[in-house]
Structures are given as C-alpha cells and as structure tokens.
Design a protein around this motif. Structure first.
Motif, PDB file in Angstrom:
ATOM      1  N   UNK A 160       0.821  -1.209   0.000  1.00  0.00           N
ATOM      2  CA  UNK A 160       0.000   0.000   0.000  1.00  0.00           C
ATOM      3  C   UNK A 160       0.857   1.262   0.000  1.00  0.00           C
ATOM      4  N   UNK A 161       1.959   1.249   0.764  1.00  0.00           N
ATOM      5  CA  UNK A 161       2.860   2.406   0.789  1.00  0.00           C
ATOM      6  C   UNK A 161       3.505   2.608  -0.578  1.00  0.00           C
ATOM      7  N   UNK A 162       3.960   1.502  -1.165  1.00  0.00           N
ATOM      8  CA  UNK A 162       4.546   1.591  -2.508  1.00  0.00           C
ATOM      9  C   UNK A 162       3.504   2.107  -3.497  1.00  0.00           C
ATOM     10  N   UNK A 163       2.267   1.615  -3.369  1.00  0.00           N
ATOM     11  CA  UNK A 163       1.206   2.042  -4.263  1.00  0.00           C
ATOM     12  C   UNK A 163       0.906   3.530  -4.138  1.00  0.00           C
ATOM     13  N   UNK A 164       0.854   4.030  -2.907  1.00  0.00           N
ATOM     14  CA  UNK A 164       0.589   5.455  -2.693  1.00  0.00           C
ATOM     15  C   UNK A 164       1.707   6.315  -3.268  1.00  0.00           C
ATOM     16  N   UNK A 165       2.949   5.875  -3.055  1.00  0.00           N
ATOM     17  CA  UNK A 165       4.095   6.613  -3.609  1.00  0.00           C
ATOM     18  C   UNK A 165       4.078   6.591  -5.133  1.00  0.00           C
ATOM     19  N   UNK A 166       3.790   5.415  -5.668  1.00  0.00           N
ATOM     20  CA  UNK A 166       3.731   5.277  -7.120  1.00  0.00           C
ATOM     21  C   UNK A 166       2.590   6.103  -7.702  1.00  0.00           C
ATOM     22  N   UNK A 167       1.466   6.157  -6.982  1.00  0.00           N
ATOM     23  CA  UNK A 167       0.346   6.957  -7.442  1.00  0.00           C
ATOM     24  C   UNK A 167       0.704   8.435  -7.528  1.00  0.00           C
ATOM     25  N   UNK A 168       1.453   8.920  -6.539  1.00  0.00           N
ATOM     26  CA  UNK A 168       1.882  10.318  -6.551  1.00  0.00           C
ATOM     27  C   UNK A 168       2.794  10.590  -7.743  1.00  0.00           C
ATOM     28  N   UNK A 169       3.722   9.685  -7.988  1.00  0.00           N
ATOM     29  CA  UNK A 169       4.658   9.863  -9.103  1.00  0.00           C
ATOM     30  C   UNK A 169       3.939   9.797 -10.452  1.00  0.00           C
ATOM     31  N   UNK A 170       3.042   8.817 -10.584  1.00  0.00           N
ATOM     32  CA  UNK A 170       2.366   8.621 -11.860  1.00  0.00           C
ATOM     33  C   UNK A 170       1.429   9.770 -12.199  1.00  0.00           C
ATOM     34  N   UNK A 171       0.739  10.302 -11.196  1.00  0.00           N
ATOM     35  CA  UNK A 171      -0.199  11.380 -11.521  1.00  0.00           C
ATOM     36  C   UNK A 171       0.543  12.639 -11.937  1.00  0.00           C
ATOM     37  N   UNK A 172       1.772  12.827 -11.431  1.00  0.00           N
ATOM     38  CA  UNK A 172       2.564  13.984 -11.859  1.00  0.00           C
ATOM     39  C   UNK A 172       3.115  13.765 -13.267  1.00  0.00           C
ATOM     40  N   UNK A 173       3.773  12.624 -13.456  1.00  0.00           N
ATOM     41  CA  UNK A 173       4.368  12.334 -14.761  1.00  0.00           C
ATOM     42  C   UNK A 173       3.290  12.084 -15.806  1.00  0.00           C
ATOM     43  N   UNK A 174       2.284  11.277 -15.436  1.00  0.00           N
ATOM     44  CA  UNK A 174       1.246  10.915 -16.391  1.00  0.00           C
ATOM     45  C   UNK A 174       0.437  12.101 -16.864  1.00  0.00           C
TER      46      UNK A 174
END
Length: 424
Positions: free
Chosen positions: A287-301
């Motif tokens: 879940x922590x990895x997912x939340x971090x990845x979500x933050x990164x993806x929404x910025x880059x994506x």
C-alpha cells in the motif's frame, strides 16, 4: 502496445486515431474478460508451490494452457464473424466512417488471440513461481518489436492502421513463445496440454466466475466511457483515445503490486507456515509503494499530455479536448496503484464473491453517474465519472481488508479452506 499504436497512428490521421477507440475495445478491453486465466493460474500455481507439490503445478499449467488455447480460438472465430458488426453497433451511424479502419485493425489483431491467451497463462505461471524476469524479457522484446514495426510499417511504408495492427500481432506471438520457453527452462513442459476433468473444471470455474464478473464490470465501464466519447464527434473521440491509452499505460505500473500480492499472499494465508501478521505487513508495504507510485504517476502521467501533446497528434482541436480532462485524469490516476495492491490481496485470499459484487455495484453506480455527468459536461463528465469509479473501488476494498472478519485478521479461517472451496 496500444499506446505505441496510438502515438504512431496519431501522427498520420485523426480518423484512424479515432478508429483506434472502438478497435481497442474489441482487441484490448475484450481481452480483459479473460484475465480470469491469469488470476486462476497465479493463484493455483502459487498455492500448489506453497504445498511443495511440483506435479500439481505441472498439471495446473497444462490444464490452463488448454483452456487458454480453446478460448483463444473461440475469440479468433468471433472476431472473424462478428468483428465488423460489433464495431458498427458500438460506433453508431454518425461515426460509420471510422468502421472500415477499425475493422482492419481488429481483424489483423484477432489473429493473435490464441497466442495472447496462452502467453498470459505462461506469464502468470512464472509470476506464480515468483519469477518476474522471464516475463519481463518477453514483454520487453515484444515492446521493441511493436515499436520498430509501427515505425517501419506506418511511418516509412505507409500502411497506416493496418501496419500498426500487424506489428502488435507479431509482438504478441513472439511474447507468447518466449514466455512458454521460460517455463520450459524451469523444468516444466509449457507445450503439454491437458483437458480438464469435471472436478477441475468446477474448481477453475469457482475461481473464474467471480473474476470474470469483476473483469466484465471493468470492461463494461471502460467501454461505456468510449461509447459516450464516441457520440461526441471525431475530435473528441480521438482526444479520449489518447487520454485513455496514456491512462492505461500509467495504471499498468500498479499491476505488479497486484501480482506480488497474488504470488506471495497464498503462502502466508494457506501455506504450511501460515502467518497473518506477515500478510498484513506485506499489504502495508504494498500500500505504501502504491501510494508513492500513485503520486509519481499522476505527476508524470498528467505532464505528458499537458506538455507534450504533439507526441500523439498535431490537431489543435484534439489537443484542446485532451487538456479539458487533465484534472479528473489526475484524480483518477492517483488512487489506481494502491487499489491494485488491495484487490490483489483480496484475490489471493480468494475473497472473490466480495470482489465481484463490489465491482458490479461500482459499475451500476458508475454508469448512472456517467450518464448524468456526460449529458451535462461532455468529455469532462466521462473522466470525472472514471475518477469516482476508481475511488469507489479503493474505498470498498480498503474497508473489506480492514474488517476484523476479513481474510487478514480472522484467525478462524480454517487452514483447509482451500480444499473446502475446491469441493464447493
């Protein structure tokens, strides 16, 4: 692969770019219906390995390869007979001009259906064995083949949407072969097929039916998005195609979290050394990895279609439509990776009835919201509906896993629950 097709086709023709919308519904979204093969393979292989039964692993692989091959030929026949009719019904009379291009793409891509589904089974078997390198190499090779093929066939030889379809079809066949070869290198026979017995068929069906309903709900909702976007005109349809493909490309980054849960959780939930405390720790990490990845993806994506829209198209009307949906696109993308980790854990714990019922509920509620918002806000309404759909999935899965009676907390879950599920 569809994103590569979208980027290359968009440089040549807005009509062909728009045609990719309904075409990918038939080629990509319909393939998601068969994701039950991947889930069943990973789950059954991981559970058999947890019991240290290699013969059972081989048997599961052989049976599921047969099922995948049979489903692949069934879809090949369906595409050949009903592909054009399906596209015509989906696009409607107003957009009949995109059907010929879309059907060309669908018919060529349809040739890869058997290889695609067999490759999924082989890939999921490797992932169930906690091996991600073999599938990674296969998919990397497929992406290179698809990218180079698109550039050569579309840009230099001028085959347009047909060239993109041939490149994608070839890459899927190569990926399937490489994934089967990876299984052979592990000591299993990926070319051995076994017809499932009645009991085995019921076991597979017990896993497949809820997953099938879950995937059908997702496919139905994404298809509704494209259906509503299709009714808004060629430029809006082309813009939606670009945005939905970039969105799908970003959401794929969350899939490893689901697969990790499905590969490691069965051992902690049903294995010889069952440990719910470690299972909860694993979920927290995911879940922590997912939340971090979500933050990164929404910025880059979000930055890619906002700052570099010319990667996909030079049509200013299409670009303006793309920029209108960046806010709901951002909101929807943020929660997707952690949702994958939660739903993967529920699948590993075989809480499939809840997953299927909750997804059906999300579909019904999402369809209602979609019809209301689209009638008022157009393409923006489509994407705000998608954001609501994604957050509803996340909330329901989180509440289920945090429940004291859930699979991660209830010590009353019998160690032989798996066998009870099989006999049921």
């Amino acid at each position: 692969m569809s994103l590569i097709d979208t980027a290359v086709i968009g440089q040549g023709s807005s009509i062909e770019l728009a045609a990719l919308g309904p075409a990918t519904v038939v080629c990509d979204y319909m393939s998601y219906v068969f994701m039950f093969l991947s889930v069943a393979t990973s789950n059954m292989v991981a559970t058999a390995l947890a019991k240290q039964d290699t013969e059972e692993v081989q048997h599961h692989i052989s049976v599921l390869l047969f099922v995948g091959l049979a489903c692949g030929f069934m879809m090949l026949l369906f595409t050949w007979l009903f592909g054009a009719a399906t596209l015509t019904a989906f696009t409607g009379i107003k957009n009949a001009h995109v059907v010929p291009a879309a059907n060309t793409y669908v018919q060529i891509r349809g040739l890869a259906w058997p290889a695609l589904l067999v490759g999924w089974v082989a890939q999921s078997a490797s992932l169930g064995m906690k091996d991600s390198w073999g599938p990674l190499k296969a998919l990397a090779a497929a992406s290179v083949i698809n990218g180079v093929g698109d550039i050569v066939l579309c840009t230099y030889l001028g085959y347009g949407i047909a060239g993109a379809a041939w490149a994608t079809m070839a890459s899927q066949v190569v990926a399937a072969y490489m994934m089967m070869r990876t299984l052979n290198m592990k000591g299993y026979n990926a070319f051995a097929l076994s017809i499932p017995s009645g009991r085995e068929f019921i076991t597979i069906l017990g896993l497949a039916a809820p997953v099938f309903m879950t995937m059908m709900s997702k496919v139905a909702f994404y298809s509704l998005l494209i259906y509503f976007a299709t009714s808004m005109g060629t430029h809006t349809m082309a813009a939606h195609q670009v945005m939905v493909q970039t969105f799908c490309m970003c959401t794929v980054w969350g899939e490893p979290l689901s697969q990790t849960a499905q590969s490691f959780m069965p051992e902690l939930l049903y294995g010889v050394n069952r440990n719910l405390s470690k299972a909860r720790m694993l979920l927290r990490s995911l879940a922590v990895i997912g939340a971090t990845l979500g933050l990164l993806l929404r910025i880059v994506g979000t930055s890619v279609p906002f700052l570099f829209p010319y990667i996909f198209t030079s049509d200013q009307m299409v670009i303006r439509e793309m920029h209108k949906v960046l806010v709901p696109y951002f909101v929807a993308l943020a929660v997707t990776p952690p949702t994958h980790s939660l739903e993967g854990t529920l699948m590993a714990g075989r809480d499939l009835r809840f997953i299927s019922l909750s997804m059906i509920g999300c579909l019904c509620g999402g369809a209602l919201v979609l019809s209301i918002l689209c009638s008022r806000y157009g393409l923006q309404g489509c994407w705000f509906s998608l954001a609501i759909f994604q957050w509803a999935r996340f909330s329901m899965a989180l509440l289920r896993l945090l429940s004291p009676k859930g699979i991660l907390y209830s010590e009353d879950i019998d160690h032989n629950r798996l066998q009870k599920l099989k006999t049921a």
